[in-house]
Motif scaffolding. Structure first.
Motif, PDB file in Angstrom:
ATOM      1  N   GLY A  62       0.822  -1.198   0.000  1.00 38.56           N
ATOM      2  CA  GLY A  62       0.000   0.000   0.000  1.00 38.56           C
ATOM      3  C   GLY A  62       0.855   1.247   0.000  1.00 38.56           C
ATOM      4  N   ASP A  63       0.234   2.374  -0.253  1.00 38.10           N
ATOM      5  CA  ASP A  63       0.944   3.635  -0.212  1.00 38.10           C
ATOM      6  C   ASP A  63       1.465   3.897   1.198  1.00 38.10           C
ATOM      7  N   PHE A  64       2.659   4.442   1.288  1.00 36.38           N
ATOM      8  CA  PHE A  64       3.315   4.729   2.563  1.00 36.38           C
ATOM      9  C   PHE A  64       2.397   5.467   3.534  1.00 36.38           C
ATOM     10  N   ALA A  65       1.666   6.434   3.016  1.00 37.65           N
ATOM     11  CA  ALA A  65       0.827   7.292   3.868  1.00 37.65           C
ATOM     12  C   ALA A  65      -0.376   6.565   4.453  1.00 37.65           C
ATOM     13  N   HIS A  66      -0.723   5.387   3.909  1.00 30.29           N
ATOM     14  CA  HIS A  66      -1.925   4.682   4.356  1.00 30.29           C
ATOM     15  C   HIS A  66      -1.624   3.536   5.324  1.00 30.29           C
ATOM     16  N   TYR A  67      -0.418   3.518   5.854  1.00 31.82           N
ATOM     17  CA  TYR A  67      -0.014   2.448   6.776  1.00 31.82           C
ATOM     18  C   TYR A  67      -1.020   2.270   7.912  1.00 31.82           C
ATOM     19  N   SER A  68      -1.371   3.359   8.581  1.00 32.40           N
ATOM     20  CA  SER A  68      -2.227   3.281   9.773  1.00 32.40           C
ATOM     21  C   SER A  68      -3.621   2.757   9.452  1.00 32.40           C
ATOM     22  N   SER A  69      -4.193   3.222   8.344  1.00 34.07           N
ATOM     23  CA  SER A  69      -5.553   2.790   8.001  1.00 34.07           C
ATOM     24  C   SER A  69      -5.576   1.317   7.594  1.00 34.07           C
ATOM     25  N   ILE A  70      -4.525   0.860   6.918  1.00 38.87           N
ATOM     26  CA  ILE A  70      -4.453  -0.557   6.542  1.00 38.87           C
ATOM     27  C   ILE A  70      -4.315  -1.423   7.784  1.00 38.87           C
ATOM     28  N   GLN A  71      -3.418  -1.038   8.681  1.00 37.63           N
ATOM     29  CA  GLN A  71      -3.240  -1.799   9.919  1.00 37.63           C
ATOM     30  C   GLN A  71      -4.531  -1.845  10.720  1.00 37.63           C
ATOM     31  N   LYS A  72      -5.224  -0.715  10.812  1.00 38.44           N
ATOM     32  CA  LYS A  72      -6.469  -0.664  11.570  1.00 38.44           C
ATOM     33  C   LYS A  72      -7.500  -1.622  10.995  1.00 38.44           C
ATOM     34  N   TYR A  73      -7.637  -1.654   9.662  1.00 35.25           N
ATOM     35  CA  TYR A  73      -8.584  -2.574   9.028  1.00 35.25           C
ATOM     36  C   TYR A  73      -8.227  -4.026   9.357  1.00 35.25           C
ATOM     37  N   LEU A  74      -6.949  -4.365   9.218  1.00 36.61           N
ATOM     38  CA  LEU A  74      -6.520  -5.749   9.443  1.00 36.61           C
ATOM     39  C   LEU A  74      -6.773  -6.176  10.888  1.00 36.61           C
ATOM     40  N   GLU A  75      -6.492  -5.294  11.824  1.00 35.98           N
ATOM     41  CA  GLU A  75      -6.696  -5.641  13.229  1.00 35.98           C
ATOM     42  C   GLU A  75      -8.180  -5.739  13.568  1.00 35.98           C
ATOM     43  N   GLU A  76      -8.966  -4.816  13.055  1.00 28.91           N
ATOM     44  CA  GLU A  76     -10.404  -4.848  13.344  1.00 28.91           C
ATOM     45  C   GLU A  76     -11.079  -6.076  12.752  1.00 28.91           C
ATOM     46  N   ASN A  77     -10.506  -6.601  11.662  1.00 27.08           N
ATOM     47  CA  ASN A  77     -11.073  -7.788  11.016  1.00 27.08           C
ATOM     48  C   ASN A  77     -10.334  -9.070  11.403  1.00 27.08           C
ATOM     49  N   LYS A  78      -9.559  -8.981  12.468  1.00 25.97           N
ATOM     50  CA  LYS A  78      -8.946 -10.148  13.116  1.00 25.97           C
ATOM     51  C   LYS A  78      -7.975 -10.916  12.217  1.00 25.97           C
ATOM     52  N   PHE A  79      -7.237 -10.191  11.364  1.00 25.29           N
ATOM     53  CA  PHE A  79      -6.177 -10.826  10.592  1.00 25.29           C
ATOM     54  C   PHE A  79      -4.901 -10.854  11.436  1.00 25.29           C
ATOM     55  N   GLU A  80      -4.202 -11.981  11.396  1.00 27.89           N
ATOM     56  CA  GLU A  80      -2.927 -12.073  12.095  1.00 27.89           C
ATOM     57  C   GLU A  80      -1.853 -11.406  11.237  1.00 27.89           C
ATOM     58  N   ILE A  81      -1.186 -10.404  11.795  1.00 29.64           N
ATOM     59  CA  ILE A  81      -0.153  -9.671  11.073  1.00 29.64           C
ATOM     60  C   ILE A  81       1.208 -10.245  11.456  1.00 29.64           C
ATOM     61  N   PHE A  82       1.905 -10.828  10.466  1.00 27.92           N
ATOM     62  CA  PHE A  82       3.234 -11.377  10.720  1.00 27.92           C
ATOM     63  C   PHE A  82       4.284 -10.269  10.791  1.00 27.92           C
ATOM     64  N   SER A  83       4.170  -9.304   9.893  1.00 34.56           N
ATOM     65  CA  SER A  83       5.126  -8.201   9.863  1.00 34.56           C
ATOM     66  C   SER A  83       4.518  -7.030   9.118  1.00 34.56           C
ATOM     67  N   ALA A  84       5.060  -5.845   9.384  1.00 31.62           N
ATOM     68  CA  ALA A  84       4.646  -4.634   8.686  1.00 31.62           C
ATOM     69  C   ALA A  84       5.878  -3.758   8.528  1.00 31.62           C
ATOM     70  N   GLU A  85       6.288  -3.515   7.298  1.00 27.17           N
ATOM     71  CA  GLU A  85       7.519  -2.779   7.034  1.00 27.17           C
ATOM     72  C   GLU A  85       7.280  -1.732   5.952  1.00 27.17           C
ATOM     73  N   PHE A  86       8.291  -0.896   5.775  1.00 24.78           N
ATOM     74  CA  PHE A  86       8.271   0.087   4.698  1.00 24.78           C
ATOM     75  C   PHE A  86       9.385  -0.268   3.717  1.00 24.78           C
ATOM     76  N   GLU A  87       9.075  -0.186   2.428  1.00 25.15           N
ATOM     77  CA  GLU A  87      10.058  -0.523   1.411  1.00 25.15           C
ATOM     78  C   GLU A  87      10.047   0.508   0.290  1.00 25.15           C
ATOM     79  N   TYR A  88      11.199   0.666  -0.337  1.00 28.04           N
ATOM     80  CA  TYR A  88      11.308   1.482  -1.539  1.00 28.04           C
ATOM     81  C   TYR A  88      11.347   0.538  -2.740  1.00 28.04           C
ATOM     82  N   ILE A  89      10.306   0.605  -3.567  1.00 29.93           N
ATOM     83  CA  ILE A  89      10.184  -0.265  -4.743  1.00 29.93           C
ATOM     84  C   ILE A  89      10.591   0.538  -5.981  1.00 29.93           C
ATOM     85  N   PRO A  90      11.568   0.083  -6.749  1.00 26.39           N
ATOM     86  CA  PRO A  90      12.033   0.866  -7.900  1.00 26.39           C
ATOM     87  C   PRO A  90      10.985   0.971  -9.005  1.00 26.39           C
ATOM     88  N   ASN A  91      10.955   2.125  -9.665  1.00 33.39           N
ATOM     89  CA  ASN A  91      10.056   2.330 -10.802  1.00 33.39           C
ATOM     90  C   ASN A  91      10.572   1.657 -12.061  1.00 33.39           C
TER      91      ASN A  91
END
Length: 236
Positions: free
Chosen positions: A173-202
């Protein structure tokens, strides 16, 4: 498979294959997360995910507790997250994430690696246009939720790609949407193994084997530095 997924599969770092380095990296991230959001996992989303990731990596509980305590100790220097950018030989762009308690030492070391191996350290922000900054979640799949349905659901939360990777679903997802994605996953009871930030080349630089070898020497030298958290590059 998507571009981001293929890049990630191709650039899993050797440093993460070394358990001691994994623990050091996670420990610094936990300390920084506590500094920024407090020591209570219930009220600190970033810390909550890092503790879950530490469990998955079999990081001892005492290491996690030590990292949390370090953030609240007046006797410890603060870690700062610094990003450096530069060109390796043959025009390969590098983005280097560090966590350091001495930025003067770190930048001097990074500059020396570039100089020794035929690269050049750039100014802050000079190369980031060559990469997309993404948040990347690894979650456990659910038997009653397909990847396709989950992707459609998450589009409104800033997610642009999902892939299956062995026993996990990888979410980009977009860097700026980290919090909203995490919130959705937690509220819907998904187990999160890891959450990181990456630079993906164009785009990617295609090199000969000999050219790749010279670039790899620089990347490996940078990755050996204890202050370095991640190295991203656009070499194919």
């Amino acid at each position: 498979m998507g571009r981001a997924f293929e890049y990630r599969k191709a650039t899993k770092m050797k440093r993460w294959g070394n358990m001691a380095r994994v623990f050091t990296k996670l420990g610094k991230q936990i300390t920084i997360a506590v500094k920024e959001g407090g020591s209570e996992a219930d009220t600190n989303p970033r810390l909550r995910v890092l503790i879950q990731q530490a469990k998955k990596e079999n990081m001892p509980k005492e290491n996690v507790e030590r990292a949390i305590k370090k953030a609240t100790s007046k006797d410890e220097n603060d870690f700062k997250e610094m990003v450096y950018e530069g060109y390796a030989p043959h025009g390969v762009a590098l983005v280097i994430e560090t966590a350091t308690d001495n930025s003067t030492r770190t930048v001097a070391n990074i500059r020396s690696y570039f100089n020794k191996y035929g690269g050049s350290l750039g100014t802050s922000g000079s190369l980031q246009f060559l990469f997309d900054h993404k948040c990347v979640f690894h979650i456990a799949p659910k038997a009653d939720v397909s990847t396709e349905d989950l992707e459609l659901e998450l589009i409104d939360y800033g997610v642009d790609e999902l892939e299956n990777d062995d026993d996990a679903i990888v979410i980009y997802g977009d860097f700026a949407h980290y919090s909203s994605i995490q919130k959705y996953l937690e509220e819907n009871k998904f187990e999160i193994f890891s959450a990181e930030f990456e630079y993906i080349p164009n785009d990617y630089k295609v090199l000969t084997d000999e050219q790749k070898a010279s670039v790899t020497k620089l990347i490996e030298k940078i990755e050996e530095d204890e202050d370095v958290q991640n190295v991203f590059y656009n070499m194919a």
